[in-house]
Design an enzyme around this catalytic site. Structure first.
Site, short mmCIF file in Angstrom:
data_model
loop_
_atom_site.label_atom_id
_atom_site.label_comp_id
_atom_site.label_asym_id
_atom_site.label_seq_id
_atom_site.Cartn_x
_atom_site.Cartn_y
_atom_site.Cartn_z
CG HIS A 169 32.10 -2.77 -19.11
ND1 HIS A 169 32.03 -1.49 -18.61
CD2 HIS A 169 30.91 -2.98 -19.72
CE1 HIS A 169 30.85 -0.96 -18.89
NE2 HIS A 169 30.14 -1.84 -19.57
CG HIS A 187 27.65 -2.22 -24.23
ND1 HIS A 187 26.51 -2.71 -23.66
CD2 HIS A 187 28.44 -1.85 -23.19
CE1 HIS A 187 26.59 -2.64 -22.35
NE2 HIS A 187 27.76 -2.13 -22.03
CD GLU A 216 26.90 -4.02 -18.58
OE1 GLU A 216 27.66 -3.46 -19.40
OE2 GLU A 216 25.87 -3.48 -18.12
CO CO Z 1 28.07 -1.65 -20.04
#
Ligand code: CO
Length: 134
Positions: free
Chosen positions: A79, A7, A130
């Protein structure tokens, strides 16, 4: 080592406004808001054919995205999340390569209830990364 883009997370001041933009203007399927008190955010998931967008709104007094929104009042990309097969192997590889893992370096449960780590933006082209064990 990294796999799919899981994502892209976008910080917003108002999830209702963000949801309307993605649902009504862009025509995407957007989930109901999911409060995540442990992470200091409320999240909606925008499902796209090949990945997801997560809209993050601050939750509580010490939200980790509060400072980001002060610097980026219109919101912005917060992020990106890449999938890895083994979060511990990924962590060790980051450390071996001199990259900083945020926090105590131990994986935590992320938004999808899977173990995640965050990596210092200064070590990754100015972008908070991440890693999620898929
Ligand atoms: Co995230």
């Amino acid at each position: 080592m990294i796999g799919r883009l899981n994502h892209v997370a976008i910080a917003v001041r108002d999830l209702g406004v963000g949801t309307a933009i993605y649902r009504d203007t862009l025509g995407a399927a957007v989930s109901q808001p999911l409060p995540q008190p442990d992470h200091g955010v409320t999240v909606v998931f925008v499902e796209l054919p090949n990945t997801k967008i997560e809209l993050l709104e601050p939750l509580g007094d010490n939200s980790p995205i509060a400072g980001f929104l002060e610097k980026n009042p219109s919101g912005g990309i917060h992020h990106v999340c890449y999938e890895v097969d083994d979060i511990y192997a990924a962590r060790d590889r980051m450390v071996q390569n001199g990259a900083r893992v945020l926090g105590d370096g131990e994986p935590r449960k992320g938004a999808h209830n899977k173990p995640v780590l965050f990596l210092h933006p200064k070590d990754f082209c100015g972008t908070l990364v991440e890693l999620e064990q898929a």
